[in-house]
Structures are given as structure tokens and as C-alpha cells.
Design a protein around this motif. Structure first.
Motif, PDB file in Angstrom:
ATOM      1  N   THR A 375     -71.049  26.049 -10.920  1.00  0.00           N
ATOM      2  CA  THR A 375     -70.629  25.192 -12.025  1.00  0.00           C
ATOM      3  C   THR A 375     -71.720  25.076 -13.066  1.00  0.00           C
ATOM      4  OG1 THR A 375     -69.234  23.911 -10.520  1.00  0.00           O
ATOM      5  CG2 THR A 375     -69.764  22.905 -12.628  1.00  0.00           C
ATOM      6  N   VAL A 376     -72.902  24.663 -12.673  1.00  0.00           N
ATOM      7  CA  VAL A 376     -74.018  24.508 -13.612  1.00  0.00           C
ATOM      8  C   VAL A 376     -75.268  25.083 -12.960  1.00  0.00           C
ATOM      9  CG1 VAL A 376     -75.423  22.900 -14.915  1.00  0.00           C
ATOM     10  CG2 VAL A 376     -73.014  22.419 -14.591  1.00  0.00           C
ATOM     11  N   MET A 377     -75.945  25.978 -13.656  1.00  0.00           N
ATOM     12  CA  MET A 377     -77.162  26.594 -13.136  1.00  0.00           C
ATOM     13  C   MET A 377     -78.383  25.920 -13.739  1.00  0.00           C
ATOM     14  SD  MET A 377     -76.738  28.973 -10.904  1.00  0.00           S
ATOM     15  CE  MET A 377     -78.305  29.793 -11.059  1.00  0.00           C
ATOM     16  N   LYS A 378     -79.010  25.050 -12.972  1.00  0.00           N
ATOM     17  CA  LYS A 378     -80.255  24.431 -13.395  1.00  0.00           C
ATOM     18  C   LYS A 378     -81.181  24.371 -12.186  1.00  0.00           C
ATOM     19  CE  LYS A 378     -78.735  21.528 -17.256  1.00  0.00           C
ATOM     20  NZ  LYS A 378     -78.676  20.137 -17.784  1.00  0.00           N
ATOM     21  N   ALA A 379     -82.453  24.560 -12.443  1.00  0.00           N
ATOM     22  CA  ALA A 379     -83.410  24.612 -11.341  1.00  0.00           C
ATOM     23  C   ALA A 379     -83.392  23.335 -10.517  1.00  0.00           C
ATOM     24  CB  ALA A 379     -84.807  24.855 -11.898  1.00  0.00           C
ATOM     25  N   ARG A 380     -83.361  22.199 -11.173  1.00  0.00           N
ATOM     26  CA  ARG A 380     -83.499  20.942 -10.438  1.00  0.00           C
ATOM     27  C   ARG A 380     -82.281  20.624  -9.586  1.00  0.00           C
ATOM     28  NH1 ARG A 380     -81.312  16.272 -12.747  1.00  0.00           N
ATOM     29  NH2 ARG A 380     -80.356  16.501 -14.787  1.00  0.00           N
ATOM     30  N   TYR A 381     -81.147  21.272  -9.833  1.00  0.00           N
ATOM     31  CA  TYR A 381     -79.966  21.016  -9.014  1.00  0.00           C
ATOM     32  C   TYR A 381     -80.121  21.549  -7.597  1.00  0.00           C
ATOM     33  CZ  TYR A 381     -77.347  19.480 -13.129  1.00  0.00           C
ATOM     34  OH  TYR A 381     -76.906  18.797 -14.225  1.00  0.00           O
ATOM     35  N   PHE A 382     -81.105  22.422  -7.381  1.00  0.00           N
ATOM     36  CA  PHE A 382     -81.363  22.943  -6.043  1.00  0.00           C
ATOM     37  C   PHE A 382     -82.415  22.131  -5.292  1.00  0.00           C
ATOM     38  CE2 PHE A 382     -79.612  26.498  -8.360  1.00  0.00           C
ATOM     39  CZ  PHE A 382     -78.718  27.023  -7.454  1.00  0.00           C
ATOM     40  N   LEU A 383     -83.022  21.173  -5.966  1.00  0.00           N
ATOM     41  CA  LEU A 383     -84.096  20.414  -5.340  1.00  0.00           C
ATOM     42  C   LEU A 383     -83.696  19.734  -4.032  1.00  0.00           C
ATOM     43  CD1 LEU A 383     -86.009  18.820  -8.353  1.00  0.00           C
ATOM     44  CD2 LEU A 383     -86.803  20.595  -6.799  1.00  0.00           C
ATOM     45  N   PRO A 384     -82.480  19.186  -3.894  1.00  0.00           N
ATOM     46  CA  PRO A 384     -82.149  18.517  -2.631  1.00  0.00           C
ATOM     47  C   PRO A 384     -82.264  19.392  -1.399  1.00  0.00           C
ATOM     48  CG  PRO A 384     -80.593  17.873  -4.330  1.00  0.00           C
ATOM     49  CD  PRO A 384     -81.431  18.975  -4.910  1.00  0.00           C
ATOM     50  N   ILE A 385     -82.097  20.723  -1.548  1.00  0.00           N
ATOM     51  CA  ILE A 385     -82.202  21.565  -0.350  1.00  0.00           C
ATOM     52  C   ILE A 385     -83.617  22.039  -0.091  1.00  0.00           C
ATOM     53  CG2 ILE A 385     -79.808  22.324  -0.464  1.00  0.00           C
ATOM     54  CD1 ILE A 385     -80.814  25.010  -1.535  1.00  0.00           C
ATOM     55  N   VAL A 386     -84.548  21.731  -0.993  1.00  0.00           N
ATOM     56  CA  VAL A 386     -85.945  22.116  -0.756  1.00  0.00           C
ATOM     57  C   VAL A 386     -86.477  21.507   0.550  1.00  0.00           C
ATOM     58  CG1 VAL A 386     -88.321  21.828  -1.597  1.00  0.00           C
ATOM     59  CG2 VAL A 386     -86.533  22.648  -3.143  1.00  0.00           C
ATOM     60  N   PRO A 387     -86.260  20.200   0.825  1.00  0.00           N
ATOM     61  CA  PRO A 387     -86.732  19.661   2.109  1.00  0.00           C
ATOM     62  C   PRO A 387     -86.094  20.339   3.311  1.00  0.00           C
ATOM     63  CG  PRO A 387     -86.263  17.874   0.573  1.00  0.00           C
ATOM     64  CD  PRO A 387     -85.728  19.124  -0.047  1.00  0.00           C
ATOM     65  N   LEU A 388     -84.810  20.705   3.219  1.00  0.00           N
ATOM     66  CA  LEU A 388     -84.142  21.369   4.334  1.00  0.00           C
ATOM     67  C   LEU A 388     -84.729  22.758   4.559  1.00  0.00           C
ATOM     68  CD1 LEU A 388     -80.403  20.480   3.535  1.00  0.00           C
ATOM     69  CD2 LEU A 388     -82.122  19.113   4.732  1.00  0.00           C
ATOM     70  N   LEU A 389     -84.913  23.496   3.467  1.00  0.00           N
ATOM     71  CA  LEU A 389     -85.518  24.821   3.577  1.00  0.00           C
ATOM     72  C   LEU A 389     -86.969  24.743   4.028  1.00  0.00           C
ATOM     73  CD1 LEU A 389     -84.022  26.383   0.333  1.00  0.00           C
ATOM     74  CD2 LEU A 389     -83.544  27.153   2.664  1.00  0.00           C
ATOM     75  N   ALA A 390     -87.662  23.692   3.573  1.00  0.00           N
ATOM     76  CA  ALA A 390     -89.076  23.540   3.935  1.00  0.00           C
ATOM     77  C   ALA A 390     -89.240  23.362   5.441  1.00  0.00           C
ATOM     78  CB  ALA A 390     -89.684  22.352   3.192  1.00  0.00           C
ATOM     79  N   MET A 391     -88.313  22.651   6.069  1.00  0.00           N
ATOM     80  CA  MET A 391     -88.401  22.482   7.523  1.00  0.00           C
ATOM     81  C   MET A 391     -88.245  23.812   8.244  1.00  0.00           C
ATOM     82  SD  MET A 391     -86.534  18.856   8.427  1.00  0.00           S
ATOM     83  CE  MET A 391     -85.060  19.082   7.437  1.00  0.00           C
ATOM     84  N   SER A 392     -87.268  24.602   7.810  1.00  0.00           N
ATOM     85  CA  SER A 392     -87.061  25.908   8.445  1.00  0.00           C
ATOM     86  C   SER A 392     -88.225  26.851   8.162  1.00  0.00           C
ATOM     87  CB  SER A 392     -85.756  26.531   7.946  1.00  0.00           C
ATOM     88  OG  SER A 392     -84.651  25.738   8.316  1.00  0.00           O
ATOM     89  N   ALA A 393     -88.736  26.809   6.924  1.00  0.00           N
ATOM     90  CA  ALA A 393     -89.884  27.660   6.587  1.00  0.00           C
ATOM     91  C   ALA A 393     -91.108  27.261   7.401  1.00  0.00           C
ATOM     92  CB  ALA A 393     -90.180  27.552   5.091  1.00  0.00           C
ATOM     93  N   ALA A 394     -91.317  25.952   7.565  1.00  0.00           N
ATOM     94  CA  ALA A 394     -92.458  25.468   8.344  1.00  0.00           C
ATOM     95  C   ALA A 394     -92.346  25.892   9.804  1.00  0.00           C
ATOM     96  CB  ALA A 394     -92.548  23.945   8.239  1.00  0.00           C
ATOM     97  N   ARG A 395     -91.125  25.838  10.342  1.00  0.00           N
ATOM     98  CA  ARG A 395     -90.933  26.263  11.721  1.00  0.00           C
ATOM     99  C   ARG A 395     -91.208  27.763  11.875  1.00  0.00           C
ATOM    100  NH1 ARG A 395     -91.450  24.545  16.803  1.00  0.00           N
ATOM    101  NH2 ARG A 395     -89.938  25.489  18.230  1.00  0.00           N
ATOM    102  N   LEU A 396     -90.783  28.533  10.865  1.00  0.00           N
ATOM    103  CA  LEU A 396     -91.043  29.968  10.894  1.00  0.00           C
ATOM    104  C   LEU A 396     -92.545  30.246  10.878  1.00  0.00           C
ATOM    105  CD1 LEU A 396     -89.548  32.741  10.788  1.00  0.00           C
ATOM    106  CD2 LEU A 396     -89.886  32.684   8.309  1.00  0.00           C
ATOM    107  N   LEU A 397     -93.284  29.496  10.048  1.00  0.00           N
ATOM    108  CA  LEU A 397     -94.743  29.633  10.022  1.00  0.00           C
ATOM    109  C   LEU A 397     -95.347  29.297  11.381  1.00  0.00           C
ATOM    110  CD1 LEU A 397     -95.693  28.046   6.580  1.00  0.00           C
ATOM    111  CD2 LEU A 397     -95.889  30.461   7.219  1.00  0.00           C
ATOM    112  N   GLU A 398     -94.872  28.211  11.965  1.00  0.00           N
ATOM    113  CA  GLU A 398     -95.407  27.807  13.267  1.00  0.00           C
ATOM    114  C   GLU A 398     -95.138  28.865  14.328  1.00  0.00           C
ATOM    115  OE1 GLU A 398     -94.954  24.268  16.630  1.00  0.00           O
ATOM    116  OE2 GLU A 398     -93.622  24.324  14.890  1.00  0.00           O
ATOM    117  N   GLU A 399     -93.889  29.381  14.327  1.00  0.00           N
ATOM    118  CA  GLU A 399     -93.538  30.419  15.309  1.00  0.00           C
ATOM    119  C   GLU A 399     -94.391  31.670  15.087  1.00  0.00           C
ATOM    120  OE1 GLU A 399     -91.676  30.223  17.822  1.00  0.00           O
ATOM    121  OE2 GLU A 399     -90.062  28.782  17.518  1.00  0.00           O
ATOM    122  N   GLY A 400     -94.642  32.010  13.809  1.00  0.00           N
ATOM    123  CA  GLY A 400     -95.464  33.180  13.521  1.00  0.00           C
ATOM    124  C   GLY A 400     -96.878  33.029  14.046  1.00  0.00           C
ATOM    125  N   VAL A 401     -97.465  31.858  13.829  1.00  0.00           N
ATOM    126  CA  VAL A 401     -98.819  31.603  14.319  1.00  0.00           C
ATOM    127  C   VAL A 401     -98.844  31.623  15.846  1.00  0.00           C
ATOM    128  CG1 VAL A 401    -100.664  29.886  14.458  1.00  0.00           C
ATOM    129  CG2 VAL A 401     -99.511  30.322  12.268  1.00  0.00           C
TER     130      VAL A 401
END
Length: 414
Positions: A375-401
Motif C-alpha cells: 500500500t505505502v512504501m516508507k522505511a519507517r513502516y517496517f520499523l515494528p518488525i525490527v525488534p522481531l528480526l533483531a531477536m532472530s538475528a541475535a540468535r543466529l549470531l549466538e548459534e554461530g559463535v
């Protein structure tokens, strides 16, 4: 985990949240532009009317909680952005603490710490809390609603389902996005019932309870809109404007001028929807073509969609001549984006998580990527999923280490 270790982890998350608050306070002071822009003008005007003792929708009807939030601050402390930005900085600290708590709950203590750090330093998140934008209030509520939905799906009790729906409805009163996402969650609840049966009695009951909680939360505003505007308008008519605008092929200013000429709010909504339907009939593939064209921008940190918001960090900065700050941002902006977006998507598909956690996060993330930006393409409209993605990314980093060091993986307790 022993008690000292438990408190140590909590102290670390709280410390990161405090640092995030300080970063936001400094960013508000050094990067804040005095001129209000776009949506800020709307929220400022409605908040001033709230401070004056009445609620004036402005040129469009939007969900009320953020204007009420700012308006109450104006009423107590006077009209001005200083106190608002301080309180928003505190809310960003709350968001970071929520991410740390959920990361630990869903994955591990290390994941929670890493995720909270990612959210604390994510540049566009920092920027959004220096503006008069509803993300400041929406994101903590959105994250809380995601936690409640996952818990309700796991327990399938009426109490948990109602709370999940109510929290989704409360978040919808800040941004209508959560309303549509709650409907998708309800369909998910209905489609998976007892013993894996599709659309069983228990699944349908869980969905109905969630929807009931959603409607209870939004019903006062829905009734108000029916009384004031004499039309069915559950949360507002902003969606009608956006549909019309994306099909009209005009500038925002021209679309706004036409919108204002269509009479009252009910007439504007009806005319916008009429013109949108007419356009779709003539060009039935309009939204699909637009979606295909814009989808690559979601994954490109240098695309206009993300660069537009990030460029504001540089424009109007008191410290824009500071080469150290610019050097840090030049590295931090693409690095955090790539880590969160791509690491998060890879992590959610590969790392250890309970099925209910993975499904809840995946539904929310795919909704924002595949449906919301159509509907509308704006960068800030994706901000709510940043915390959700950050958790998965952090877990991936932890698993990698852990894989590199051959240490056993920690386990969360959902």
C-alpha cells in the motif's frame, strides 16, 4: 540458572535500555529539526486540540491514541516538543527492555542481550524517536501484542485469547496495521485447532475470542466515529486515502487537495473508495505491479524507501560537520540493516525456536513485507518488525559463535 545469574542478565538488559534512553536524548537534542514535517504536522495539530479540551480529527481520521498521548503531555507541561521527546526516549528504553525480555524468553539470555543491543543502536529507530511520529508509542504496544498472541496460541485459553485480542486492538488505536494483522492471527487460530485439525471447534472458538477482545478495545472509538461522522469507520479513513493516492498517480499535495474538496470525512472516504474501485476495474493488476516493482526496495539498504528516512539524520544536524559521527553512521546504517533484515530472516527459518514462537514471528514479519508495503512504501513502516528480526538475528549470531567455539546452545523457556 542461579539467582545471581538471573539478576545479572536483567541488570545488563536494564543497563542497555538506559543507554538507549541516553542515546535518544542526545539524538533529540543534536539532530532534531525544528520544522514539523508531514505526519508530524497532523499529530501536532490534533494534540493541540486535545490540550485545548476537544478532539479535532484534522483533514483525515486516524487512530486516536498517539494524538491523545501527545495532547495529554501538552496539557500538563505546555505545548512544546521538549517533554514529548524526553518521554518518547523513555519509551524507547522500554522497547529495548521488552526485546531483551522476549529474546531471553523465546531463545536465551545471550540472545536477549544481543537483540537489545541491536535495537538500541539501530539508526532509524533512534531517528524515529526524535520525531513526532506514532512509532514511539506503537512499537512497545505492538511487541506486547505479539507476546500475547504467541501465549494465546500456545495455551488456547479464553483469557489469554481475549487479552491478545485486546492488546492487538489497543495497538490498532495507534496504528491501524495491527487491526489487519490481528485478523490474520485470528484466521491462523481458526485454521489450526485440536490435534492439528483444521477449523475445529476449539480453533474457531480461539479465533472468536481473539476477535472479541479486538472489538472491545476499538469499540469506543468506532462508536465515536459513527456518531461524529455518521458512517462506518472502525479506526479511520486513512486507508481510503492511501488506496486512492496509490492509484491516482498524483503527488501527495495534489491528492490531499482533492481529498479536502470532497466534503466531510464520510464523503471523503466514500469518494476515495469509489475512485479507487474505478481505477482497479480499469487496471486490475495495478497493486500487483506496484508490489513487484517495490519489493526489491525492501531488501536494499540504499533504496529510496530506506534512504529517505535515513537521510534526515544528516539534514539539519547540529553535528553534521562532525566527521566522527558521520563515519560511524556511514558504517552503522548499512551494517545494522543487513544484519537485522537478512540475519533476521535467515535466523527465523533456521535457529532453535518453539513452533508457536516461530509461526507468530514469521506471520508478523511476512505480513509487513508482503502485504503492508504493497500500500505505502516508507522505511519507517517496517520499523515494528525490527525488534522481531533483531531477536532472530541475535540468535543466529549466538548459534554461530557457539558452533565456532563448540559450546552447547542455551535454551529459552517460552
Amino acid at each position: 540458572m542461579n539467582q545471581s545469574g538471573k539478576w545479572s542478565g536483567t541488570l545488563w538488559v536494564v543497563s542497555i535500555a538506559v543507554v538507549a534512553v541516553l542515546i535518544s536524548l542526545l539524538a533529540s537534542h543534536y539532530t532534531r529539526q525544528q520544522a514539523l514535517r508531514f505526519d508530524e504536522k497532523y499529530y501536532f495539530g490534533v494534540a493541540k486540540s486535545v490540550a485545548g479540551g476537544h478532539y479535532d480529527d484534522g483533514y483525515i481520521v486516524r487512530p486516536p491514541l498517539y494524538p491523545l498521548f501527545v495532547g495529554i503531555i501538552f496539557r500538563v507541561f505546555g505545548v512544546g516538543l521538549g517533554v514529548v521527546l524526553i518521554i518518547q526516549s523513555l519509551l524507547r528504553g522500554l522497547l529495548v527492555a521488552e526485546v531483551g525480555w522476549l529474546g531471553k524468553k523465546y531463545f536465551s539470555k545471550t540472545t536477549g542481550l544481543l537483540a537489545s543491543i541491536l535495537v538500541a543502536i539501530y539508526p532509524l529507530l533512534i531517528w524515529s524517536y526524535t520525531r513526532l511520529l506514532n512509532e514511539a508509542l506503537y512499537m512497545p504496544l505492538f511487541l506486547l501484542s505479539i507476546w500475547a498472541v504467541e501465549r494465546a496460541y500456545r495455551s488456547r485459553t479464553d483469557g489469554d485469547g481475549f487479552i491478545a485480542g485486546f492488546l492487538c486492538g489497543t495497538a490498532s488505536l495507534v496504528r491501524v496495521t495491527s487491526f489487519y494483522l490481528a485478523v490474520i492471527f485470528a484466521l491462523w487460530f481458526a485454521s489450526v485447532g485440536e490435534d492439528g485439525k483444521h477449523f475445529s471447534g476449539k480453533g474457531l472458538r480461539s479465533a472468536a475470542v481473539l476477535v472479541a477482545g479486538l472489538l472491545v478495545a476499538i469499540s469506543p472509538w468506532m462508536v465515536r466515529n459513527m456518531v461524529v461522522h455518521q458512517t462506518f469507520m472502525p479506526l479511520g479513513n486513512e486507508a481510503a486515502f492511501n488506496l486512492y493516492f496509490t492509484a491516482a498517480g498524483t503527488t501527495v499535495d495534489e491528492a490531499r487537495h482533492r481529498w479536502d474538496s470532497w466534503g466531510n470525512q464520510a464523503e471523503r472516504q466514500a469518494e476515495a473508495l469509489r475512485q479507487w474501485i474505478s481505477h482497479v476495474r480499469k487496471h486490475p493488476a495495478h497493486h500487483l505491479r506496484r508490489f513487484i516493482k517495490n519489493l526489491p526496495r525492501v531488501f536494499n539498504p540504499r533504496s529510496q524507501g530506506f534512504a529517505t528516512g535515513l537521510a534526515v539524520i544528516y539534514s539539519g544536524m547540529n553535528c553534521r560537520q562532525n566527521t566522527t559521527v558521520n563515519a560511524i553512521l556511514t558504517i552503522l546504517i548499512p551494517a545494522t540493516f543487513i544484519l537485522v533484515m537478512f540475519g533476521g530472516l535467515l535466523g527465523i527459518c533456521t535457529v532453535q525456536a518453539t513452533p508457536s514462537v516461530r509461526a507468530t514471528l514469521l506471520i508478523a514479519i511476512l505480513y509487513f513485507i508482503l502485504l503492508h508495503p504493497a500500500t505505502v512504501m516508507k522505511a519507517r513502516y517496517f520499523l515494528p518488525i525490527v525488534p522481531l528480526l533483531a531477536m532472530s538475528a541475535a540468535r543466529l549470531l549466538e548459534e554461530g559463535v557457539r558452533f565456532i567455539t563448540r559450546k552447547p546452545a542455551g535454551r529459552g523457556a517460552p
